[in-house]
Design an enzyme around this catalytic site. Structure first.
Site, PDB file in Angstrom:
ATOM      1  N   ASP A 134       0.868  -1.164   0.000  1.00 27.21           N
ATOM      2  CA  ASP A 134       0.000   0.000   0.000  1.00 27.21           C
ATOM      3  C   ASP A 134       0.910   1.220   0.000  1.00 27.21           C
ATOM      4  O   ASP A 134       1.924   1.253   0.709  1.00 27.21           O
ATOM      5  CB  ASP A 134      -0.905   0.017   1.233  1.00 27.21           C
ATOM      6  N   ARG A 190      -5.402  11.751   0.020  1.00 32.59           N
ATOM      7  CA  ARG A 190      -5.386  11.758  -1.448  1.00 32.59           C
ATOM      8  C   ARG A 190      -6.702  12.328  -1.940  1.00 32.59           C
ATOM      9  O   ARG A 190      -7.759  12.044  -1.378  1.00 32.59           O
ATOM     10  CB  ARG A 190      -5.155  10.325  -1.952  1.00 32.59           C
ATOM     11  N   SER A 222      -1.505   5.174  -5.861  1.00 35.34           N
ATOM     12  CA  SER A 222      -1.547   3.919  -5.127  1.00 35.34           C
ATOM     13  C   SER A 222      -0.476   2.937  -5.596  1.00 35.34           C
ATOM     14  O   SER A 222       0.033   3.017  -6.717  1.00 35.34           O
ATOM     15  CB  SER A 222      -2.932   3.288  -5.312  1.00 35.34           C
TER      16      SER A 222
END
Length: 756
Positions: free
Chosen positions: A162, A450, A644
């Site tokens: 991640d 984000r 990502s």
């Protein structure tokens, strides 16, 4: 349900036992002061006889542990299963946090998720039990918060599937986001490779005051460095100001270093970290870290003369730093709160807020919620409530249970907050939003990390802004971006002022430690059967990608020429597509659906050079080319693949016939993911060649067999009229990565070597 085992602390203590000796050897060779990032890297470095060159040499490391969230773990573990090992080689955990949709509230949303995702959770639980992996069940918390509470330790090295894995840098750990194939290397016991990063030093001075928090440090830095300014670098914080920030405030800052493209970010060990370790049940670790403090901080000469140690130095004065808001659409569009109203009007952003959201992995600590609750208590005393939907996402069950016990959740609920599940939810697009029709322009304010278009709710019309939890809470009371609530709020015809928020950074009564959700792996893992239904649309075993041939790189059409920002969200959307993360064929139907194509009128569509049909969905077009035995090229602009760590953004192009991705520049994780899956990542030698490429052009790599480290790749472009021109492209593949390429993927090569 079992609690997290104590052996997580034991592993860190075992590492500390050898730390001094490891660093002594490298000091003998370097004979110069070391930054903290260098100390951690060298302590985990595979010495192949020559010293690393920052920004140039690719080096091998042995990380201490691996962490995976449920969306990315599916594909990573499907790849691991094909490696033939009986168990993972390093301590590993899986965290179920991405597949829980936010709609009405924690209890009901979690119940629906457990039912809807039953087969995925069963797969992850069975794989974990079989191969020696710790399993955190749905509702136990968000991966980065749980890692901080149980596994992160000063001086360690961790990789996670991640991009916000660097959250653990708040506890002095180098924690780096990777794709699943990188994780597989570590899971099978192989060294993990990374280009030795350059270093950006951020000097913090002074102490934050008033409404300013750790969040404002990273929002300010994002405005200074932009979304690509950290690429290829570790951001290392130093200076007297670091000690004025709690461990969780530091984690917020390192978490969002991912928005700058940084490899990772890290803070030096201090007493605030020791206090956090003690409060989370790791007193032995805190004591040992104190004894090793000189090895868990930069050398004094580095902090005294940072210009000699870092490639770039930025100074931020916490005492004069104002609260900031960034956005919309990108995390580096930054300004102080005091300038927001004028900026909103100047750019015509929707002034009325439709929702305010706090929490997520970035800002869900006890201190974060406490500061927001302090604002809420003041509002309640004034008779005020949130004027818009106000959603709260706790970071873990441990935090949620503690803030409930201490009355902080009640403070937020008293002004109208809805508490969501301990999961990512709206931060990653798992928000089943029903108040605004798709495409309708609207504004939201979050404390997340984000804010690309569609990121939170799938709606391209949403303008997402980011601020600290306490600032978001204040704006929830006004419901408008055209007012500055920190300067005063109108109540019954009078302007009232809110006092700057204050809160304990750690709970005086300790955390509610019995909050569970953890399941240990089985000791008899060999007896466990991995659960995958034969008719599943969500999980499917992987078939190896075919090895390439010279003919595969001749006469390739250009599927896409991405105009502007092309993030992993544009390449492989999240939101409702998360349910297909374990099924490569199904998730590939979202390929490039969010990308703006210079050769098409609508996003996610393209031109079929064979049939001359326009407006074809790009996933369908890629499948058509593949069915004809025709590979293709995708072209991109700067920082292609930003965002990502999802490797599906590399696996789907590979699966649907993509051969080459040719761009002006790459984001680090995505470029590595492409290499791992056997897609050739190239950058224009002349960035102006991007503009020369036309819709009907065909791309050929006639000398692909000569692919070698450091050698430019010649490319021949053939136009629709038969005319040709040549360009050159660069690549960063090492000799080993070129072996991956010719094997068809890194996993293919790993399997071949295992069978040899």
């Amino acid at each position: 349900m079992e609690k997290c085992p104590a052996d997580a602390e034991d592993g860190a203590l075992a590492y500390y036992a050898h730390l001094e000796a490891r660093l002594a050897g490298i000091r003998e060779r370097l004979r110069r002061p070391l930054s903290l990032a260098e100390k951690i890297l060298f302590a985990h470095w595979v010495d192949r006889g020559r010293l690393p060159v920052p920004g140039a040499s690719t080096e091998a490391f042995h990380p201490d542990r691996v962490a995976m969230q449920d969306a990315t773990a599916q594909m990573a573990l499907l790849q691991f299963m094909s490696a033939g090992r009986a168990e993972v080689a390093v301590p590993t955990t899986v965290h179920c946090d991405h597949l829980i949709r936010a709609r009405v509230g924690a209890r009901e949303d979690l119940r629906i998720a457990e039912s809807t995702n039953e087969e995925v959770y069963a797969f992850l639980a069975s794989v974990s039990a079989k191969y020696g992996i710790g399993f955190w069940q749905p509702g136990s918390g968000i991966i980065h918060q749980v890692v901080l509470e149980h596994y992160a330790f000063p001086g360690g090295l961790m990789i996670g599937t991640d991009s916000h894995t660097p959250n653990a840098g708040g506890l002095g750990m180098l924690a780096i986001g990777v794709g699943g194939a990188d994780a597989v290397d570590v899971l099978v016991g192989m060294p993990w490779e990374l280009q030795w990063p350059k270093r950006i030093g951020v000097r913090l001075v002074g102490r934050p005051c008033g409404w300013t928090s750790g969040k404002d440090v990273i929002l300010r830095l994002a405005g200074l460095l932009t979304t690509s300014g950290g690429t290829g670098h570790i951001i290392e914080y130093f200076g007297s100001g670091t000690a004025s920030l709690s461990a969780t405030a530091k984690a917020t800052i390192t978490n969002m270093g991912a928005e700058l493209g940084a490899t990772t970010s890290v803070f030096p060990f201090d007493e605030r970290m020791a206090a956090y370790l003690e409060k989370t049940g790791r007193a032995r670790l805190a004591a040992r870290a104190r004894a090793l403090a000189p090895h868990l901080t930069a050398d004094a000469e580095v902090t005294a003369h940072p210009d000699e140690a870092f490639d770039r130095v930025v100074t931020i004065d916490l005492a004069t730093l104002e609260p900031h808001v960034v956005g919309p659409h990108t995390p580096d569009l930054a300004r102080p709160v005091s300038a927001l109203a004028d900026d909103v009007r100047a750019h015509g952003y929707p002034e009325t807020l439709q929702a305010a959201l706090i929490g997520s992995c970035t800002n869900s600590s006890y201190e974060d919620i406490g500061r927001a609750a302090h604002v809420a208590r003041q509002a309640r005393a004034l008779g005020m409530k949130a004027r818009i939907p106000f959603l709260v996402t706790p970071g873990s069950e441990q935090v949620r249970a503690t803030i409930e016990r201490d009355g902080l959740l009640a403070d937020l609920e008293a002004i109208g907050a809805t508490v969501l599940a301990n999961a990512c939810g709206p931060c990653i697009g798992q928000w089943q939003r029903e108040d605004v029709a798709a495409g309708t322009p609207n504004s939201i304010l979050t404390s997340y990390n984000r804010n690309f278009p569609r990121r939170n709710d799938g709606n391209p019309g949403t303008h997402a802004f980011i601020a600290s939890p306490e600032v978001v809470t204040a704006y929830a009371l006004t419901g408008s971006l055209s007012e500055n609530p920190l300067a005063g709020i109108a109540v019954d015809g009078k302007i009232v002022s809110l006092a700057p928020p204050v809160a304990d950074e750690l709970p005086a009564a300790g955390f509610v430690a019995e909050a569970g959700g953890y399941t240990s792996p089985r000791e008899d893992g060999a007896a466990v059967t991995v659960q995958i239904r034969a008719d599943s649309e969500r999980l499917s075993l992987l078939a190896p990608f075919p090895a390439p041939t010279l003919e595969d790189f001749q006469g390739l059409p250009i599927l896409l020429k991405a105009a502007g920002k092309c993030t992993t969200d544009h390449i492989s959307a999240a939101g409702p597509w998360l349910k297909y993360r374990g099924h490569l064929d199904r998730i590939s139907d979202n390929l490039f659906m969010g990308a703006t194509n210079a050769f098409a009128d609508a996003p996610g569509t393209g031109f079929d050079v064979v049939t001359q049909e326009a407006g074809v969905p790009l996933a369908r077009l890629a499948r058509a080319y593949k069915a004809r035995g025709l590979g293709w090229v995708a072209v991109g602009d700067v920082n292609y693949g930003e965002g990502s760590s999802r490797e599906h953004a590399a696996m789907s192009p590979r699966y649907l016939g993509g051969r080459v991705i040719l761009v002006r520049s790459f984001a680090r994780i995505h470029e590595t993911n492409l290499k791992k899956q056997g897609v050739l990542p190239l950058t224009f030698a002349d960035p102006g060649d991007y503009d020369r490429l036309k819709r009907d052009d065909r791309v050929s790599l006639p000398d692909i067999r000569a692919l070698a480290p450091g050698v430019p790749v010649p490319i021949v472009i053939t136009g629709a009229d038969g005319g040709t021109w040549e360009m050159r492209a660069h690549h960063t593949l090492t000799a080993e990565q070129i072996h991956w390429f010719w094997a068809g993927s890194a996993l293919n090569l790993m399997g071949a070597r295992a069978r040899a």
